[in-house]
Write a protein that holds these residues in place. Sequence first.
Motif, short mmCIF file in Angstrom:
data_model
loop_
_atom_site.label_atom_id
_atom_site.label_comp_id
_atom_site.label_asym_id
_atom_site.label_seq_id
_atom_site.Cartn_x
_atom_site.Cartn_y
_atom_site.Cartn_z
N LYS B 319 0.83 -1.21 0.00
CA LYS B 319 0.00 0.00 0.00
C LYS B 319 0.86 1.25 0.00
CE LYS B 319 -4.24 -1.81 1.74
NZ LYS B 319 -4.87 -2.32 2.93
N ARG B 323 0.87 4.11 -2.88
CA ARG B 323 0.64 5.52 -2.57
C ARG B 323 1.80 6.38 -3.06
NH1 ARG B 323 1.73 7.10 3.28
NH2 ARG B 323 3.80 7.00 2.38
N ARG B 326 2.00 6.84 -6.78
CA ARG B 326 0.97 7.70 -7.34
C ARG B 326 1.49 9.13 -7.45
NH1 ARG B 326 -3.78 6.39 -4.13
NH2 ARG B 326 -3.84 4.41 -5.23
#
Lengths: 95, 581
Positions: B319, B323, B326
């Motif tokens: 995760k 993140r 991105r």
Amino acid sequence: MGKAYELRLYVAGKTSKSVAALENLKKLCEEHLKGKYSIEVIDLLEKPQLAEGDQIFAIPTLVKKVPEPVRKIIGDLSNEEKVLVGLDIRAKIKN
Amino acid sequence: MAKSKKQLEARSTGTIPKTLTGISGLDEITLGGLPSGRPTLVCGEAGSGKTLFSIEFIVKGAMEYGEPGVFMAFEEKAEELKANVASLGFDLEQLEKDKKIRLDYVHIDRSEIEETGEYDLEGLFIRLGYAIDSIGAKRVALDTIENLFAGLNNTAVLRAEIRRLFQFLKSKGVTAVITGERGGSGLTRQGLEEYVSDCVILLDHRIINQISTRRLRVVKYRGSVHGTNEYPFLIDDEGISVLPVTSLQLNHEVSTKSLSSGIASLDKMLGNSGFYKGSSILVSGTAGTGKTSIAATFANAACLRGEKCLFFAFEESPKQIIRNMRSIGIDLQKHLKEGSLEFYASRPTLYGLEMHLVAIHKAIKKSKPSVVVLDPITNLITIGSVSDVKTMLVRLIDFLQAEQITVMFTALTLNNIVNEQTDEGVSSLVDAWLLIRDIESNGERNRGLYIMKSRGMKHSNQIREFVITDKGLDLVDVYLTEDGVLTGSAREARMLMEQTGEVIHAQAVSRKDRELERKRKILESKIESLRSEYESAEEELNKVYVEEALKKQIMGETISKIAGLRRGDNGGEEKNVNKNK
């Protein structure tokens, strides 16, 4: 000790050990348990399926089913003292 | 019948007949399994996986190879055993009902037993023989016969009987696995079983630096060659997996196809094509130089091409990576959802290196990716020495190359010796090595990327500045000036300065042009005035000439007229007179 002794002797064919065990057992029972014992001899060569039930791995093995507790005596039963202790006929004596 | 046929087949290939165990990896080490119809000893300390090994041998035999098996337990009761292996998905109950396996628990309780005189273990043999015959077993496992020694006193008899037991198993023609507790100086407590077995496998469970590693070694194998190394193995929810180290030959298929790195300018540096398919790439750099970003870009590119990528994260959670990526415009979540990207995250300290390797192997075998990313390998050093990590990576790269999988490792370089060593150690294994360096100047830190090596490629030797933008990664040409290499804001400033300079320069040029123009105009006008002056002078001169000519003409005419008058008598004179009048 009024209870009857149910004894099973497991053997495998007529080996010298088996024969000796049976003779020793008969002699001992006549001496100490006259009239209140029964001996069943099981030949595992004939009935191998019975070995698992009584957890037999050594031959010959004497199993005392009744009276409780269940005890097993393996060997040719040549040591009378040990057999008597094993069958709870005589209490364990020190030395 | 089936057995004799198998034996014939095996004999024709020149080795002794072998029985596949079904334990993944073991059959490769033993080149085909355990010796058929012979006893194999599996020994090890408590908790080394002996029981699991033996039960897996029996169950796999029954389920996968159609060979029924007898499992004779001296330690665990049948119910306990069933419960214990249920977690591996082995349904012993059902297999027992189907007459594919038979469990027999031999209970030996010292307190119930009295020994008097001579005896033997014929009872056990009969029991085992009966169990074998009742289901036509081809496989037998005895776990652990040593318990006999705990329950009975007469070791002389027991030793003789165990010898006889091995003979008995051979005469029955079953492939047997006998487990033995390790003890004393030998492989087993009694120092007996290893001599009467045809094959001995040693299981080991070692703790080094608080991290456990399970290992397996084939100690002996009569009549067969076998791998002699210690092989790490893993026990997980699918049972035992052994990792055979490397194939002995270096004869992988190679590909000339290439894969884009996901950074167009980097591909250009790599001879315009990117990395070779099936090659291994190392990206190393100091902390915060964007190694993970490069790896993620590479993974992203693979996913966009529609290939499958497996991302091993040893530092950040999936995760976290998603993140963070991105922020540079890479959407990994999408690929994750589509299934083209898979994460495998684990703490390096979770288990030993070898176990990691086995786990990586398993994950790769399972999801069959074409691109694998390991980020970062440096963290593995915390759990192993440099040479350990190197051997592990050799094996991994070997395996990946055999499978034609492209792999990218990232490695952290610190300015200490250990890590530099890893770099060097690993670098000889990899096909391409990208190095990201910090370039510190003018109070800022910038990244410079260069290609240390790229086998079989005409790669650029330039150091490029590596920039991370919110649209992704890019490489810019570094600015070479008389002051040296400029990066970052210094580069920007320099570029700005030069731009200003150009404008000023352009202006200066145009001013000069105008001045020249003006000068030209002045000169031209001067030329004009001079010309008119010249013309007027010429005119003046011409006037003089004409006048002179006219004078001459008129004078000539007058003279001839006078002459005519004098020569022409009356007529002429009278006329003259008249004229004079």
